[in-house]
Design a protein around this motif. Sequence first.
Motif, PDB file in Angstrom:
ATOM      1  N   GLY A   1      57.799  66.300  58.376  1.00 52.62           N
ATOM      2  CA  GLY A   1      58.406  67.628  58.319  1.00 52.62           C
ATOM      3  C   GLY A   1      59.623  67.664  57.416  1.00 52.62           C
ATOM      4  N   GLY A   2      59.595  66.870  56.355  1.00 55.46           N
ATOM      5  CA  GLY A   2      60.709  66.828  55.414  1.00 55.46           C
ATOM      6  C   GLY A   2      61.863  65.959  55.859  1.00 55.46           C
ATOM      7  N   VAL A   3      61.716  65.255  56.992  1.00 60.11           N
ATOM      8  CA  VAL A   3      62.772  64.401  57.533  1.00 60.11           C
ATOM      9  C   VAL A   3      62.329  62.941  57.466  1.00 60.11           C
ATOM     10  N   ALA A   4      63.246  62.060  57.081  1.00 55.18           N
ATOM     11  CA  ALA A   4      62.923  60.640  56.975  1.00 55.18           C
ATOM     12  C   ALA A   4      62.867  59.999  58.353  1.00 55.18           C
ATOM     13  N   VAL A   5      61.795  59.280  58.607  1.00 51.09           N
ATOM     14  CA  VAL A   5      61.633  58.505  59.834  1.00 51.09           C
ATOM     15  C   VAL A   5      61.307  57.075  59.430  1.00 51.09           C
ATOM     16  N   ASP A   6      62.155  56.137  59.819  1.00 48.01           N
ATOM     17  CA  ASP A   6      61.983  54.742  59.424  1.00 48.01           C
ATOM     18  C   ASP A   6      61.499  53.908  60.603  1.00 48.01           C
ATOM     19  N   TRP A   7      60.461  53.124  60.376  1.00 50.31           N
ATOM     20  CA  TRP A   7      60.022  52.139  61.361  1.00 50.31           C
ATOM     21  C   TRP A   7      60.597  50.788  60.958  1.00 50.31           C
ATOM     22  N   ILE A   8      61.276  50.145  61.846  1.00 54.85           N
ATOM     23  CA  ILE A   8      61.844  48.827  61.580  1.00 54.85           C
ATOM     24  C   ILE A   8      61.259  47.839  62.587  1.00 54.85           C
TER      25      ILE A   8
ATOM     26  N   LEU B   1      65.168  54.114  69.663  1.00 58.71           N
ATOM     27  CA  LEU B   1      65.845  54.896  68.623  1.00 58.71           C
ATOM     28  C   LEU B   1      67.162  54.205  68.305  1.00 58.71           C
ATOM     29  N   GLY B   2      67.414  53.984  67.030  1.00 59.90           N
ATOM     30  CA  GLY B   2      68.649  53.319  66.619  1.00 59.90           C
ATOM     31  C   GLY B   2      69.435  54.165  65.642  1.00 59.90           C
ATOM     32  N   GLY B   3      70.426  53.545  65.016  1.00 64.94           N
ATOM     33  CA  GLY B   3      71.214  54.218  63.996  1.00 64.94           C
ATOM     34  C   GLY B   3      72.121  55.296  64.558  1.00 64.94           C
ATOM     35  N   SER B   4      72.543  56.176  63.675  1.00 63.57           N
ATOM     36  CA  SER B   4      73.519  57.199  64.043  1.00 63.57           C
ATOM     37  C   SER B   4      72.968  58.190  65.064  1.00 63.57           C
ATOM     38  N   ARG B   5      71.654  58.419  65.056  1.00 60.73           N
ATOM     39  CA  ARG B   5      71.089  59.374  66.004  1.00 60.73           C
ATOM     40  C   ARG B   5      71.147  58.845  67.436  1.00 60.73           C
ATOM     41  N   ALA B   6      71.005  57.545  67.599  1.00 65.40           N
ATOM     42  CA  ALA B   6      71.117  56.970  68.946  1.00 65.40           C
ATOM     43  C   ALA B   6      72.544  57.047  69.451  1.00 65.40           C
ATOM     44  N   ARG B   7      73.507  56.949  68.529  1.00 62.08           N
ATOM     45  CA  ARG B   7      74.920  56.947  68.920  1.00 62.08           C
ATOM     46  C   ARG B   7      75.524  58.348  68.965  1.00 62.08           C
ATOM     47  N   GLY B   8      74.761  59.359  68.539  1.00 59.43           N
ATOM     48  CA  GLY B   8      75.280  60.715  68.511  1.00 59.43           C
ATOM     49  C   GLY B   8      76.257  60.956  67.379  1.00 59.43           C
ATOM     50  N   ALA B   9      76.184  60.110  66.345  1.00 57.43           N
ATOM     51  CA  ALA B   9      77.102  60.240  65.213  1.00 57.43           C
ATOM     52  C   ALA B   9      76.368  60.703  63.949  1.00 57.43           C
ATOM     53  N   HIS B  10      75.200  61.294  64.109  1.00 59.25           N
ATOM     54  CA  HIS B  10      74.355  61.642  62.978  1.00 59.25           C
ATOM     55  C   HIS B  10      74.762  62.967  62.339  1.00 59.25           C
ATOM     56  N   ARG B  11      74.307  63.147  61.101  1.00 56.83           N
ATOM     57  CA  ARG B  11      74.396  64.423  60.400  1.00 56.83           C
ATOM     58  C   ARG B  11      73.016  65.095  60.470  1.00 56.83           C
TER      59      ARG B  11
ATOM     60  N   ASP C   1      71.051  65.628  58.135  1.00 58.48           N
ATOM     61  CA  ASP C   1      70.107  64.979  57.224  1.00 58.48           C
ATOM     62  C   ASP C   1      69.932  63.486  57.512  1.00 58.48           C
ATOM     63  N   SER C   2      70.444  62.999  58.630  1.00 59.73           N
ATOM     64  CA  SER C   2      70.333  61.586  58.957  1.00 59.73           C
ATOM     65  C   SER C   2      68.886  61.193  59.251  1.00 59.73           C
ATOM     66  N   ASP C   3      68.544  59.947  58.886  1.00 60.29           N
ATOM     67  CA  ASP C   3      67.216  59.428  59.183  1.00 60.29           C
ATOM     68  C   ASP C   3      67.041  59.224  60.692  1.00 60.29           C
TER      69      ASP C   3
END
Length: 261
Positions: A82-89, A23-33, A35-37
């Motif tokens: 479920g209406g939430v963006a999930v990106d595979w990189i 898991l990367g991005g803001s969710r991995a760092r705990g800085a997500h909103r 609506d974050s992906d």
Amino acid sequence: MRTIVAEMAERLARVPGVVGVALGGSRARGAHRTDSDWDLGVYYRGEVDLAALRALAGPGVEVAGPGDWGPWVNGGAWLTVGGVAVDWILRDLDRVERVWADCREGRYEVGVQVGHPLGFWSPCYAGELALGRLLADPTGELTTLRAGMAVYPEALRTALTAAAWEADFLTAGAVKGAARGDVLYVSLSLSRAIGILVQALHADARRWCLNEKGALAATPPWFAHRAEALLTALGPDPAALTATVTEARTLVADTIAALRE
């Protein structure tokens, strides 16, 4: 949603060629909103089974293979769950390991990549894994590699802070552009100069800088506030542009001096 993503990561890790998922991005760092992906780094070796990935993604979802999205972002998919963006990189693990070896020796590249206006800085590969959260790692390879990234390489810190000289070169060149009223040239020069200084300041703090998003806000306030003022002060006439470039040159000099302390 966390359960759904965790289960998805386990299924991805069973795709032939895939080594693990982080898991990367803001969710991995705990800085997500809210609506974050959800950004999933899918690490593979050799050839990844795209047919299996497409079957897992489901109908109507395009899965891009290595190279389809450019030289640095290997490919992947954009899903909505479920209406939430999930990106595979997709991330080529062999290449990630080569970049990590370069980082430890103080070497890096800046490549052209769609979606990265200041270029793709190769240490991002290491930073993504260092800051990410492992969701599936059946062989333990990602765990072992990530453990070595716990300490920011001093050689990389030295290289990135030394590269701040280019900011001075860019703002010196912008002086003539400002006199001509060349807004595009001046704005690009200042944006790149500030971007280079941002990379240098992050490195000096031994902190990974993954991309341009939020990078300026994470620099010291004395720099961030002045840089923001410069980027919002560009005017259409030579006098206004010249005044902004003069301020930019002062900021560059102050930043380079701070990096040398």
